[in-house]
Structure formats: C-alpha cells, structure tokens
Scaffold this active site. Structure first.
Site, PDB file in Angstrom:
ATOM      1  N   LYS A  28     167.896  33.947 113.148  1.00  9.72           N
ATOM      2  CA  LYS A  28     167.404  33.186 113.917  1.00  9.72           C
ATOM      3  C   LYS A  28     166.122  33.712 115.143  1.00  9.72           C
ATOM      4  O   LYS A  28     165.248  33.333 115.322  1.00  9.72           O
ATOM      5  CB  LYS A  28     169.006  33.065 114.574  1.00  9.72           C
ATOM      6  CG  LYS A  28     168.982  31.801 116.466  1.00  9.72           C
ATOM      7  CD  LYS A  28     169.694  31.572 117.198  1.00  9.72           C
ATOM      8  CE  LYS A  28     170.963  30.950 116.048  1.00  9.72           C
ATOM      9  NZ  LYS A  28     171.910  30.732 116.548  1.00  9.72           N
ATOM     10  N   ARG A  98     173.137  33.520 122.518  1.00  8.22           N
ATOM     11  CA  ARG A  98     173.164  33.152 120.830  1.00  8.22           C
ATOM     12  C   ARG A  98     173.455  34.369 120.106  1.00  8.22           C
ATOM     13  O   ARG A  98     172.317  34.975 120.200  1.00  8.22           O
ATOM     14  CB  ARG A  98     172.026  31.678 120.318  1.00  8.22           C
ATOM     15  CG  ARG A  98     172.500  30.497 121.113  1.00  8.22           C
ATOM     16  CD  ARG A  98     170.691  29.772 120.362  1.00  8.22           C
ATOM     17  NE  ARG A  98     171.032  28.318 121.586  1.00  8.22           N
ATOM     18  CZ  ARG A  98     171.360  27.264 120.880  1.00  8.22           C
ATOM     19  NH1 ARG A  98     172.142  27.443 119.710  1.00  8.22           N
ATOM     20  NH2 ARG A  98     171.253  26.135 121.283  1.00  8.22           N
ATOM     21  N   GLY A 107     178.035  28.486 112.344  1.00  6.78           N
ATOM     22  CA  GLY A 107     179.504  28.750 112.658  1.00  6.78           C
ATOM     23  C   GLY A 107     180.659  29.732 113.219  1.00  6.78           C
ATOM     24  O   GLY A 107     181.596  29.550 113.667  1.00  6.78           O
ATOM     25  N   MET A 109     179.932  33.014 114.838  1.00  3.96           N
ATOM     26  CA  MET A 109     180.026  33.522 115.892  1.00  3.96           C
ATOM     27  C   MET A 109     179.518  32.467 116.857  1.00  3.96           C
ATOM     28  O   MET A 109     179.362  31.144 117.105  1.00  3.96           O
ATOM     29  CB  MET A 109     179.194  35.009 115.640  1.00  3.96           C
ATOM     30  CG  MET A 109     179.998  35.893 114.615  1.00  3.96           C
ATOM     31  SD  MET A 109     177.852  37.131 114.134  1.00  3.96           S
ATOM     32  CE  MET A 109     176.349  36.377 113.398  1.00  3.96           C
ATOM     33  N   ARG A 343     165.975  27.842 110.110  1.00  9.71           N
ATOM     34  CA  ARG A 343     166.013  28.778 108.877  1.00  9.71           C
ATOM     35  C   ARG A 343     166.865  28.189 107.770  1.00  9.71           C
ATOM     36  O   ARG A 343     166.358  26.672 107.972  1.00  9.71           O
ATOM     37  CB  ARG A 343     167.659  28.963 109.569  1.00  9.71           C
ATOM     38  CG  ARG A 343     168.695  27.818 109.538  1.00  9.71           C
ATOM     39  CD  ARG A 343     169.941  28.313 109.976  1.00  9.71           C
ATOM     40  NE  ARG A 343     171.105  27.112 110.058  1.00  9.71           N
ATOM     41  CZ  ARG A 343     172.236  27.448 111.134  1.00  9.71           C
ATOM     42  NH1 ARG A 343     172.272  28.639 111.602  1.00  9.71           N
ATOM     43  NH2 ARG A 343     172.453  26.391 111.119  1.00  9.71           N
ATOM     44  N   HIS A 458     196.508  36.309  81.976  1.00  9.78           N
ATOM     45  CA  HIS A 458     196.044  35.482  80.714  1.00  9.78           C
ATOM     46  C   HIS A 458     196.163  33.755  81.462  1.00  9.78           C
ATOM     47  O   HIS A 458     195.438  33.416  80.452  1.00  9.78           O
ATOM     48  CB  HIS A 458     197.846  35.578  80.016  1.00  9.78           C
ATOM     49  CG  HIS A 458     198.039  34.511  79.280  1.00  9.78           C
ATOM     50  ND1 HIS A 458     198.735  33.084  79.595  1.00  9.78           N
ATOM     51  CD2 HIS A 458     198.588  34.366  77.856  1.00  9.78           C
ATOM     52  CE1 HIS A 458     198.677  32.471  78.472  1.00  9.78           C
ATOM     53  NE2 HIS A 458     198.830  32.354  78.400  1.00  9.78           N
ATOM     54  N   GLU A 765     186.285  49.701  74.005  1.00  9.97           N
ATOM     55  CA  GLU A 765     187.090  48.905  75.118  1.00  9.97           C
ATOM     56  C   GLU A 765     187.579  50.519  75.773  1.00  9.97           C
ATOM     57  O   GLU A 765     188.171  49.958  76.485  1.00  9.97           O
ATOM     58  CB  GLU A 765     187.709  47.716  75.505  1.00  9.97           C
ATOM     59  CG  GLU A 765     188.185  47.835  73.479  1.00  9.97           C
ATOM     60  CD  GLU A 765     189.041  46.425  73.211  1.00  9.97           C
ATOM     61  OE1 GLU A 765     189.580  45.634  74.402  1.00  9.97           O
ATOM     62  OE2 GLU A 765     189.194  46.115  71.865  1.00  9.97           O
ATOM     63  N   SER A 784     180.337  45.602  71.192  1.00  9.82           N
ATOM     64  CA  SER A 784     180.273  45.131  72.109  1.00  9.82           C
ATOM     65  C   SER A 784     181.377  45.698  72.824  1.00  9.82           C
ATOM     66  O   SER A 784     182.485  46.162  72.516  1.00  9.82           O
ATOM     67  CB  SER A 784     181.098  43.288  71.394  1.00  9.82           C
ATOM     68  OG  SER A 784     181.524  41.861  72.724  1.00  9.82           O
ATOM     69  N   GLY A 786     184.274  45.415  75.811  1.00 10.61           N
ATOM     70  CA  GLY A 786     185.299  44.639  76.322  1.00 10.61           C
ATOM     71  C   GLY A 786     185.745  45.979  77.731  1.00 10.61           C
ATOM     72  O   GLY A 786     186.305  46.332  77.487  1.00 10.61           O
ATOM     73  N   THR A 787     184.533  44.901  78.336  1.00 11.72           N
ATOM     74  CA  THR A 787     184.811  45.491  79.791  1.00 11.72           C
ATOM     75  C   THR A 787     185.873  44.908  80.747  1.00 11.72           C
ATOM     76  O   THR A 787     186.468  46.053  81.413  1.00 11.72           O
ATOM     77  CB  THR A 787     183.439  45.131  80.633  1.00 11.72           C
ATOM     78  OG1 THR A 787     183.136  44.153  80.471  1.00 11.72           O
ATOM     79  CG2 THR A 787     182.192  45.698  80.299  1.00 11.72           C
ATOM     80  N   CYS A 851     181.400  41.260  75.871  1.00 12.46           N
ATOM     81  CA  CYS A 851     182.555  39.822  76.326  1.00 12.46           C
ATOM     82  C   CYS A 851     182.948  40.024  76.610  1.00 12.46           C
ATOM     83  O   CYS A 851     184.011  39.443  76.559  1.00 12.46           O
ATOM     84  CB  CYS A 851     182.552  39.553  74.497  1.00 12.46           C
ATOM     85  SG  CYS A 851     183.808  41.283  73.806  1.00 12.46           S
ATOM     86  N   TYR A 871     172.183  41.030  74.600  1.00  9.14           N
ATOM     87  CA  TYR A 871     173.175  39.731  74.624  1.00  9.14           C
ATOM     88  C   TYR A 871     174.347  40.139  75.450  1.00  9.14           C
ATOM     89  O   TYR A 871     174.830  40.825  76.168  1.00  9.14           O
ATOM     90  CB  TYR A 871     173.565  38.998  73.432  1.00  9.14           C
ATOM     91  CG  TYR A 871     174.690  39.676  72.360  1.00  9.14           C
ATOM     92  CD1 TYR A 871     175.946  39.414  73.439  1.00  9.14           C
ATOM     93  CD2 TYR A 871     174.853  40.705  72.069  1.00  9.14           C
ATOM     94  CE1 TYR A 871     177.499  39.170  72.815  1.00  9.14           C
ATOM     95  CE2 TYR A 871     175.511  40.830  70.958  1.00  9.14           C
ATOM     96  CZ  TYR A 871     177.144  40.107  71.386  1.00  9.14           C
ATOM     97  OH  TYR A 871     177.806  40.874  70.538  1.00  9.14           O
TER      98      TYR A 871
END
Length: 895
Positions: A28, A98, A107, A109, A343, A458, A765, A784, A786-787, A851, A871
């Site tokens: 602001k 303000r 809205g 503060m 803004r 799950h 993984e 690949s 698996g994180t 993945c 990828y």
C-alpha cells in the site's frame, strides 16, 4: 540492535517512496508513493516501515528508538501540505491509519479512520465545513472504529446503539440521523467504552490516539486471522506490516461526495470492463460492511459525471503503468476525486488466465510475463468445481486439502451405506481413515472426508487419482459409525445430513453450498500452448486405468509416469482374488489365483496403452504391503464373536452346521491374517521383496504387461512400455528382478512373433538406493524417484500418523511446510540430487523422473528442473499445473 538506532529512517513521506520499495514500505505504501510520483490526486501522508513493525515485535512491543520523533516530524510536513493542524480545535487535520504488508492480505489487519477527532476538534470541523451533521457522523464512526481496533470493544455494542436511533428515523437509514441524534450517539458510545473498559475513558488527546492506533496496527500483524492467512498462503511471519498515515478526505460530507472500490477488469471473469461499487455520502467502511447497499460503478456516471470521467481515465492510466489489473480505492469530496490505494487485484483462476492472454494480445505484456503471472492454484481452480465465492457458509472445521474440488452430498459412514444411498442421491463418504475395502464407497461418493491420515494417505492418493475432492486429517471429527453420527466442534451431524467438502482448501461446511463448474476455454489452451513452447521438463501423469489415462492425455500429459498395478485390485471381485493369492499357503494355490488375475491385468494395461498411443507408459510392479489388501484383524475378531453368539441361538442342525462352517472359515482367515501381520508393514514384505520371495508374482505381472503391449501393437497402436521394479535398496535386488522380467518379456514377445521395445527400470524411494545409485544404474534403463516413501524413510515419519503432529510443527515453524506436500529440498532433495548425479555417473544419459505427489507441486517441480530431471509425473488433474510450473522454471533459469 536496529531498534536502538535512533538515526535509522523509520518513516518515509509519500514523496520519498516508489513502487520498487514494497519490502520496506509495504504494498500500500509503495503504491501510494508511486501514484504520488506520477502526479495522481493522492491525499498527503507518510509510511512507517515494515522494519519498524519487526523492531516493535522484537523490542517488547515498544516503538523503536527515534520512530515517534520521525512520525511527529512527518506529521508537520502533512500539516504544511494540507494547511491544517493536527489537534487544532479551529482547523483540525484528521488522518487515517492503515496497515499494508509487502504481500497483500486484504481484510486481515486493522484500519482506523477520522483519527484526531475529540470533543473540541469535532466542533472545529463542524464550524470549518459548516456541516455539524457531517462532523458528528465522522466522530461516531471514529469512536466505533478506534474502540474496536485499539481498545478491543466489540463493534456489536455500538451497532445496537446505532440501530435504536436509526429505528427512530423515517427511512431507518444512518443518513437520516439528525445532529442531535448523532451527538447523543457519541455520548452513549463513550459511556459504552467507559463501561466495557472498566473505567477507562475514550482518549481525547489526538497524539495519544495516534500512538495507540499505530501500536494497534503493529499488533494486528499477529492476530489469529492474520497468522492463519499467512499460513494458508505461505507468507513469511517475519516480513511485518507497514503503517500508512494519510490525511483524511471525506466521502460523507454530502451528496456530492462518495467512496468506492473498483477493479480495472472484472476479477471474476477477467472481462476488460470497469468493475466495482460506490456509495454517495459515505465512508469506505460503509461499502465493505454492507451497512448500505452499494451501487454499481457504472451508475457513478449519472450521479457525479465529472468525477466518473476522471476516474475512468485514471484507471486506464494505472493499469497501463502497472501493466496489470488494479484494485483501486477512491473517495470523492465535494466533487473532487482522490485515490487512496491501488494494488494488483485478486482474481479467480478464470480471470487470471483471461487477463494474462488478453494483455498479451493488447500488447501490454509479453508471453513470458503472462506465463509468470498465473499461478498453479489459479489453474487448479479451472479443473475442479469450486465453492461459489459469493455463497455464505457455515464452517464446521478444516482439514488437509488432499484432493481439489468441491462437492455436496449426504453423509454416509460406511462404503456399504454409500453404495446403497448413492442410487438415490449424492453422498459424501466420511471415515476415520480409508482402506482398500472402502474403494467401492469412494467410487460412488462425490467426495471423501477422513478424520485421520495425511496428504499421501490411502484416501488422498486414491481420491486424487479419481479426481474426487478429498479432505483428510480433520481431527475435530468424532465419528460414531455404529450409531450413525459425528460431532464436529460441538455440532452433531447425522447419517443423511447434507455436508459440503472443499478439497481445495480443506474446509468442511455444514449443509448444501452452491458450486461453480470449471470451464476450459480458448484462453486456457493458448496459455498452455505458450507453456509447452517454453518448458524443458516433460510432464507425465499417474494413472491406473484407461479412463484416467484418457483424462491425463486430454490435459496434455506426455505419457504415464506411474501406473500403480495394486490399484487395479481394489474393486470388490478383484480384491477377493487378490486375497486368495496373498493368503495362499502353497505356490500352486498362489499361481492358481495369479492365473485368474492375469487376464484382468492384461485388459487393464491394454486400455492404458490404447489411451497413450505413441507415448511411454511406466508400470510399477506390485508395491504396497500385503496388509492393505487384507481384512482388518479387529473387524474379523468382532465378526467371529458375533458368529459364536449366533451359534448359541441357532435351533436346527442345518443352521448349526452352516454357522460352524462360517466360524471355521473365519478362524482360518484370522490365522492367515495373524501369520502375515507385520509390526511395520511399510518397511516390511513389500515391493521387490515380494517378487524376490514369490517370483511368480513378478512373472504374472510381466506377462500381463508384455502380452497387452503385443496385442495392442497388432491393432496398430504404438506401445512404449516401461516396467518399473519398486522399493529396490540394493543393486542385487534389481539385477535379480530384472532377469525375471526380461526372461518372461522376451518369451512372450517370441510367442507373439513381434518386435517390441521395452525398458526395465526402478523406483528410487529408499536412501540407500540413492546412495548406491551408481551401482543400481548398471541394471536400470531409467530411474523414477518415489518421493512419498523417500520422504518417509528420510525423516523417519509415517505419512499416515504424522498428520497428528505435522500441523503443530508447521504452526510453530519447526517445519516450513508439510514435507509430503512440498518437497524438502534441504534434506530429501539432496538425497534425490545425489541419486541423479550418481546414476548418471554410470549412465550419462540415464532417463530420470519423479512420480511422487511432489510431481504436481510447483516449487518441487522447479527443483526437478534445476537438477536436470527429464520429467515429472503427477495426478491427471495436476498436469496443466505442472506444465505451467515447468515453463516458469525455464523462464526463471533464463533470468
């Protein structure tokens, strides 16, 4: 310490700042300074910096050294600019106070208007303007706002007083209150304050008012609503808010005055037309508080045509200057227009995309800017139904937003209930947590809600795959499934009651709430086209059936990065065969069950290959712990007890024999479940370990994959199968399982008499797999990551149970984010990077992807781009988000 440096500049006049100083002056303050600099009509004032707020918090809630002196000096400059004096009874200067953080928090503060009024200055204002009604109206507004914001007196106390007096007028409107009535209201307000504050009077000293108001704005940085807003929007708690002190202009001096808020484009649709509301003879809070019904901004042309024409010109100037849609607050005093704020306007996802594309077409911005201007959350809105922003809601509680979208339905507590009642109406499945037994209930439900579980539980994973809204970890839910009700923060909700689930925000809402359906228009396709031209990372999808694969391809997926074969077994008939295989006590029994599963698997793979004609499909062999497919031991025990009780009541020999048989079968099943019980199944007999002990499982799946590929290739489909072996921790595991897969694959290809290229790779993984990735890569055509599991095993966290304390960790800043939602780049990320680098030491051009659920999260995608992955793979409904995020990563790299 900074707060003890009295020579530090804590205060900047509007003439000293500009738009580039947002971090210091807040959004602001920086924008008001910028408007002042370009010559727009802005009431004079000054900004107290965000540094002062931070110092205030660090300095035992005291102003930093020298700040108050600088405020007084800046106030004298404003006095000179306006020709008025702060605290003067003859010619009073009134100011607004303000908040204004560097990141917009609308809205959240506090604001105080008309500051400087007291029993003397109100008379001076009345004499100066010749309008005592206006002066006392401003005074009663100031008392209300100051008492609420600064003195913590509830505004309802004043509303009741005002309502009594308004009821005495002809129209019941505050604009019809007489001077005498307003004076009585002011006197009553002061009595209310004296009572509520236990003898403390409303302060009459304007300088004391100013000190208190500045402190209140600093304090509002840490209100519950502000802290919650920052947590949801991932805004740092450390940046603080600036305070803007600005000379008042008045929209409530008469019918040639007014106030309003307008957007330079429609924030809901993005249409290039002025959009907003205003009120004549009013102050700003009247517009937002709903005290009077505002009028559309277009009607200002008839009420105050000169001011409207000037406002139109200025809005175009501001949008052109900032090169973005603006949200503008304005006041008209005696026909003269003043700008109080501009803004960057908040907007819906649809509006964000339209504005970005149309501004490129108008020549205002380039494509790169357009791509950086739209964020993943806005794209997400376009892909799922969302709660109508204009709807009133009755919020019950909030959980984790596991799968986006919004849905309304009647509560069902079991999958059987959901299946039964879904024939007649929409249902919401509410569970403590879900398991494969709940699959059919999830299938028919509009949305899924669980009391326990995390973002990769799950319920979360399955719902995302289905594209259904899902909220998990709603710990306030106390569910009594047997009696058919739940308690939520003191509210009882029964089976069949209407409930709304907002999977995008985690909100659980009582009753029916209208939703807005998504629409993908030409602007969306245009933006996605620009993203595809820009990005380097490919984007694949996680899909377990032909339908999901088709959805993914329609959203722009460039292949399947993860097909979880276990998800194909969750349907009721298939689950029964799967359980037979798991519970088999001999290899021949196991192979018999596998023979019945093979054609089912093959047909599922064929559907996916057809949907992905010409694109790669990565299929992961069976991965989860076997307990996920088995009945719950506790439930089996209850059933067994019930059968034995039933036996005592049975009269005929025939029924006794039937019941005894049921008891025998149940006891056999119970024994098998207990035999397969594992203390920690997520680290137990699962993934490649199953294939090592039971190679026939790997053989069946390899045969189904390759046979499906051969059969669709005969149809003219181009097939690119990639067989992925999960949970490898040692190169010897992959070597052994690769040999099994290759032997079966080559044999099947020979049987069909075809040429078929396929690849065999692995999921990384486990930390050991990443550390020894150079050895594992000798036997892998691709990696690949698996994180989800890699995060579990790196942190030592259970992704289901950790939901109980992760929110505490995040709230108390032990962790910046839920690591199952946002990749932990400082820990898990380093292990991933190590795995990529070591794998490519062995095979320079090793194909590498991700993945886990992180494959659809923008900051995690940026990490994948930076470490050189090929990828990312994510749920079908996050593919467009990943495409945009990948493009944004490429653009950041250019800079």
């Amino acid at each position: 310490m900074l707060y003890q440096d009295r020579n530090h500049q804590w205060v900047y006049s509007f003439e000293e700042g500009n738009a580039s100083m947002k971090a210091l002056l807040g959004g602001k303050g920086a924008n008001v300074a910028e408007m002042t600099d370009i010559g727009l009509p802005v009431p004079p004032g000054f900004t107290i910096t965000t540094e002062a707020c931070t110092a205030y918090q660090d300095y035992s809630r005291q102003f930093p050294e020298g700040m108050w002196t600088q405020v007084q000096t800046a106030l004298k400059v404003v006095e000179k600019q306006t020709g008025k004096l702060f605290g003067s009874a003859e010619n009073p200067l009134l100011v607004s106070v303000r908040s204004g953080a560097a990141v917009s928090m609308p809205g959240m503060m506090d604001t105080v208007l008309n500051l400087g009024l007291n029993d003397q200055t109100v008379e001076g204002l009345a004499a100066l303007t010749g309008n005592p009604r206006f002066a006392y109206d401003a005074y009663r507004r100031f008392i209300t706002m100051f008492a609420n914001v600064v003195m913590d007196v509830k505004s309802e106390k004043f509303d009741r007083v005002l309502s009594r007096y308004k009821a005495q007028t002809t129209s019941g409107a505050d604009t019809d209150l007489s001077v005498e009535q307003l004076q009585e209201i002011v006197a009553t307000y002061k009595t209310v304050i004296f009572s509520e504050r236990h003898g403390e009077s409303f302060p009459q000293d304007p300088f004391a008012q100013l000190r208190m108001a500045i402190s209140a704005v600093f304090e509002s940085w840490n209100t519950e609503r502000a802290v919650s807003y920052r947590r949801v929007h991932r805004i740092s708690d450390d940046i603080g808010t600036a305070v803007n002190v600005q000379s008042m202009v008045f929209g409530n001096m008469g019918w040639d005055c007014g106030t309003g808020v307008a957007f330079t484009r429609n924030p809901s649709t993005g249409e290039s037309t002025l959009y907003g509301e205003f009120l004549l003879n009013a102050q700003g809070e009247d517009v937002v508080a709903g005290i009077r019904t505002p009028k559309p901004i277009a009607e200002l042309a008839a009420d105050l045509p000169t001011a409207f024409t000037q406002f139109q010109q200025i809005t175009k100037q501001l949008e052109s200057h900032y090169q973005d849609m603006q949200d503008i607050e304005f006041t008209i005093e005696k026909g003269k227009l003043y700008l109080l704020q501009t803004r960057t306007g908040k907007r819906t996802g649809a509006a964000a995309v339209r504005i970005a594309v149309e501004m490129v077409e108008e020549g205002m911005i380039d494509r790169k800017t357009a791509l950086m201007r739209v964020n993943g959350d806005q794209i997400d809105q376009l892909l799922h139904p969302m709660i109508d922003p204009s709807a009133e809601i009755d919020l019950l509680t909030q959980g984790l937003p596991a799968s986006p979208g919004a849905a309304t339905g009647r509560i069902c507590f079991t999958p059987a209930e959901a299946e039964k009642y879904s024939e007649d109406y929409r249902v919401i499945l509410v569970r403590h947590e879900t398991s494969p037994d709940d699959f059919n209930g999830m299938l028919v439900a509009q949305a899924v809600l669980t009391a326990r579980g995390g973002m990769t539980s799950h319920a979360a994973v399955v719902a995302r795959g289905m594209g259904k809204p899902c909220v998990v970890g709603a710990e306030a839910l106390e569910i009594d499934e047997e009696e058919g009700f739940m308690h939520v923060n003191g509210v009882e909700m029964r089976r069949g009651d209407w409930l709304t689930v907002d999977g995008s925000t985690g909100r659980i809402i009582r009753g029916k709430v209208p939703t807005v359906q998504p629409e993908l228009d030409d602007n969306f396709q245009t933006l996605m086209g620009w993203a595809d031209e820009t990005r380097r990372l490919q984007v694949r999808a996680n899909a377990d059936n032909g339908h999901d694969a088709t959805v993914a391809r329609n959203y722009g997926a460039e292949g399947i990065g993860l097909c979880r074969t276990e998800h194909m077994f969750f349907e009721k008939e298939r689950l029964a065969i799967m359980r037979e295989m798991i519970l088999a006590s001999t290899r021949s029994e196991r192979e018999e069950a596998l023979d019945r599963l093979l054609p089912i698997q093959k047909n599922d793979f064929k559907a996916i290959f057809r949907a992905m004609d010409g694109l790669p499909v990565t299929i992961r062999l069976l991965d989860p712990p076997l307990h996920e497919f088995l009945p719950d031991a506790a439930a089996l025990h209850v059933e067994l007890v019930e059968l034995k009780l039933k036996l005592q009541k049975v009269k005929t020999y025939k029924k006794i024999d039937a019941t005894l048989k049921q008891i025998y079968e149940k006891e056999q099943l119970m024994a098998q479940v207990e035999r397969l019980h594992e203390s920690n199944p997520m680290l137990g007999h699962r993934g490649c370990r199953l294939g090592m002990v039971y190679p026939e499982v790997t053989m069946m799946q390899a045969r189904a994959i390759v046979a499906a590929a051969c059969e669709v290739q005969v149809e003219g489909i181009k097939v690119m199968p990639e067989i992925m072996i999960p949970l490898v921790s040692m190169a010897t595991e992959l070597q052994a399982q690769r040999a099994v897969v290759k032997q079966i694959a080559d044999s099947v290809i020979g049987e069909y008499g075809l040429q078929l290229d396929y690849q065999i790779g692995t999921m990384i993984e486990l930390p050991r797999a990443a550390i020894t990735a150079d050895e594992i890569a000798e036997h892998a055509d691709f990696f690949s990551f698996g994180t989800n599991d890699l995060t579990q095993t790196t942190f030592g966290l259970s992704r289901d149970d950790s939901a109980r304390f992760l929110s505490h960790y995040i709230t108390h800043k032990v962790m910046p984010n839920d690591p199952f939602r946002v990749l932990d780049q400082g820990g898990v990320g380093k292990i991933v990077q190590m795995g990529v680098e070591r794998g490519r030491q062995t095979k320079e051009k090793l194909k590498v992807g991700i993945c886990g659920e992180h494959g659809g999260e923008p900051s995690s995608i940026d990490f994948c781009h930076r470490i050189g992955m090929n990828y990312v793979s994510c749920s079908p409904f996050r593919v467009p988000i990943a495409r945009l995020a990948a493009a944004q990563s490429a653009l950041r790299e250019e800079k």
